[in-house]
Write an enzyme that holds these catalytic residues in place. Structure first.
Site, PDB file in Angstrom:
ATOM      1  N   GLY B 103      37.283  35.029  34.342  1.00 42.38           N
ATOM      2  CA  GLY B 103      37.839  35.229  35.667  1.00 42.38           C
ATOM      3  C   GLY B 103      39.273  34.814  35.608  1.00 42.38           C
ATOM      4  O   GLY B 103      39.821  34.600  34.533  1.00 42.38           O
ATOM      5  N   CYS B 104      39.865  34.715  36.771  1.00 42.83           N
ATOM      6  CA  CYS B 104      41.217  34.199  36.776  1.00 42.83           C
ATOM      7  C   CYS B 104      41.107  32.693  36.948  1.00 42.83           C
ATOM      8  O   CYS B 104      40.048  32.183  37.260  1.00 42.83           O
ATOM      9  CB  CYS B 104      41.987  34.836  37.912  1.00 42.83           C
ATOM     10  SG  CYS B 104      42.707  33.726  39.060  1.00 42.83           S
TER      11      CYS B 104
END
Ligand code: SF4
Ligand code: SF4
Lengths: 392, 105
Positions: B103-104
């Site tokens: 993910g970020c």
């Protein structure tokens, strides 16, 4: 540094000059924190090899939360064992970044017990950033933070920790209570803050007036900027006092007014308030003589972001004026519609501003049930978007 | 690569404790990993989530987005955290033997 073991030739360059230096600070901290030597060592290696040595994308956290901790691991742990784990914790800052020295000491003590002791005050979202700890220390640190009245901030695809300018607590220009808004929004959306539900991140920033000290217009998905509806309050005696003190009102005030709506005849300053775009210039230059009007509230804007996945975007006006006392209710209503739309149509890692660009502003407004009006612009007196439908 | 010893079995995992090789997954993995993610008993609801994630991953090669996961399992997000206190990414995906979701930050 007396007990400095490593050769940090390249990093030492960053200590030169009159400005603050993170290298200097980390070296200082190495007297009390054992991780600093390895941290500097790994960084020096990165500079030598022109290559980062943090692995991307660790997933660590505390129970009950899906964010607030960013996992970092070294890809050369044998060489720098002290920074094999170097996780970051984000801690929700107080609204407007008001601390007592006692609370700062508490935070630093907690972090010296459970992490590297190194902090970044503050990250670009606004959080207190605790740099560098090991997985085993996360829960105990979280527990102590909670006992001291602090909570983690947001990370990942969540509502990020909201932030606000100092507002009414320090600033006479504040057109609404930014600190209260920031606090209320933080409490209202605890689930969205701690349990990432969105396609990507969503930031709120609250500025009390168009000076926009938290740069909300450039750096938040939903930006709330204080403004006024009536006329600039003017004190003619103070205007005269500025003139008498030698201020060049014609050149320094009137000539710099972006909408050229001010006149100075040598005695009297007149403002055509109808044409004023609320830029704050004249008020900033003559703070004793001019102040924002009495009918105060805020403009709500949408869609700004920094350049990460795609380029940077500035916010565009969504609601031109909301009276201060209706702000929270209006925001809540708006947010629920905006999030619903984004949730339904947003692609993975697509910010709301990018989604609006992709589907078009008129479709977006349609979906959230707002009628387009000429004030929905990215800059005052700019061309508005053109909203014609097939049947029109 | 670190090895995780659980109930007498050794698993090769990454530094966050996700299975290195998703193909070695079987139901025992979920049972063995449950304890480290704060779960005492795997109920039918847990299995519903684990099987959903597993099937999604086998079909598409990635983990689903959160809203899809909630919609298709019928669990609101808060319920997901009740079942998996460390969250859908860290907890549920790990038990379902998915590789670490990217993910970020
Ligand atoms: S944004 Fe305006 S109200 Fe807020 S601190 Fe800056 S000048 Fe003051
Ligand atoms: S606030 Fe800006 S636009 Fe308005 S009168 Fe002053 S300088 Fe002109």
């Amino acid at each position: 540094m007396a007990d400095q073991k490593r050769d940090t030739k390249l990093l030492d360059e960053l200590e030169k000059g009159p400005w603050p230096s993170f290298v200097k600070e980390i070296k200082n901290a190495s007297k009390t924190s054992p991780v600093c030597d390895d941290l500097l060592g790994q960084l020096e290696l990165s500079y030598e090899e022109k290559k980062g040595h943090w692995k991307h994308g660790g997933i660590v956290g505390v129970m009950g939360y899906g964010g607030g901790v960013i996992g970092r691991y070294s890809d050369v742990p044998e060489q720098f064992p002290q920074v094999a784990h170097f996780h970051t914790m984000r801690v929700n800052q107080p609204s407007g970044w008001f601390y007592t020295s006692g609370s700062l000491r508490t935070l630093c003590d907690i972090w010296e017990r459970h992490g590297s002791g190194l902090t970044n005050m503050h990250g670009s979202t606004g959080d207190i950033v605790f740099l560098g700890t090991k997985t085993d220390e996360l829960e105990p640190c979280f527990k102590e933070l909670g006992e001291a009245g602090f909570d983690l901030g947001g990370s990942g695809s969540c509502m990020r920790t909201p932030s606000a300018c100092a507002g009414m607590a320090r600033c006479e220009w504040a057109c609404y209570d930014t600190l209260k808004m920031c606090n209320d929004v933080t409490h209202q959306y605890q689930d969205e803050l701690h349990r990432p539900p969105f396609p990507y991140k969503f930031k709120f920033k609250f500025s009390g007036c168009p000076n926009d000290c938290v740069a909300s217009i450039a750096r938040s998905d939903m930006s709330v900027i204080g403004t006024w509806k009536d006329e600039i309050q003017q004190d003619d005696a103070e205007v005269a006092a500025y003139a008498a003190a030698g201020m060049d009102i014609q050149n320094d005030v009137c000539a710099n007014c972006p909408s050229k709506c001010m006149k100075w005849d040598g005695k009297k300053l007149s403002i055509d308030n109808h044409e004023c775009v609320r830029c704050m210039h004249c008020i900033n230059v003559m703070p004793k003589a001019l102040r924002p009007g009495k009918e105060r509230g805020a403009t709500i804007l949408i869609g700004a972001k920094a350049p990460i996945v795609q380029g940077a975007l500035l916010a565009s006006v969504l609601v031109p004026f909301v009276p201060a006392d209706e702000l929270m209710d209006t925001l809540k209503e708006l947010v629920s519609r905006v999030w619903e739309f984004w949730d339904e149509y947003g692609k993975n890692r697509e910010r709301i501003g990018e989604l609006i660009q992709r589907v078009g502003m008129s479709n977006f407004l349609d979906a959230i049930g707002l009628d387009p009006i000429p004030q929905m612009v990215t800059a005052p007196r700019d061309n508005p978007y053109i909203f014609f439908k097939g049947e029109e | 690569m670190p090895t995780l010893e659980l109930n007498g079995k050794a698993y090769v995992v990454d530094e966050d404790g996700f299975l290195e090789d998703p193909t070695v997954w079987n139901e025992d993995v979920a049972k063995d990993f449950a304890g480290i993610e704060g779960i005492t008993d795997l109920t039918e609801e847990h299995w519903k989530m684990i099987n959903y994630l597993r099937n999604y991953y086998l079909q598409f090669g990635i983990a689903p987005m959160i809203r899809k996961l909630c919609k298709e399992t019928g669990f609101p997000l808060n319920k997901v955290y009740e079942l998996f206190p460390s969250g859908p990414a860290k907890g549920a995906c790990k038990l379902a033997g998915l590789p670490k979701p990217t993910g970020c930050v």
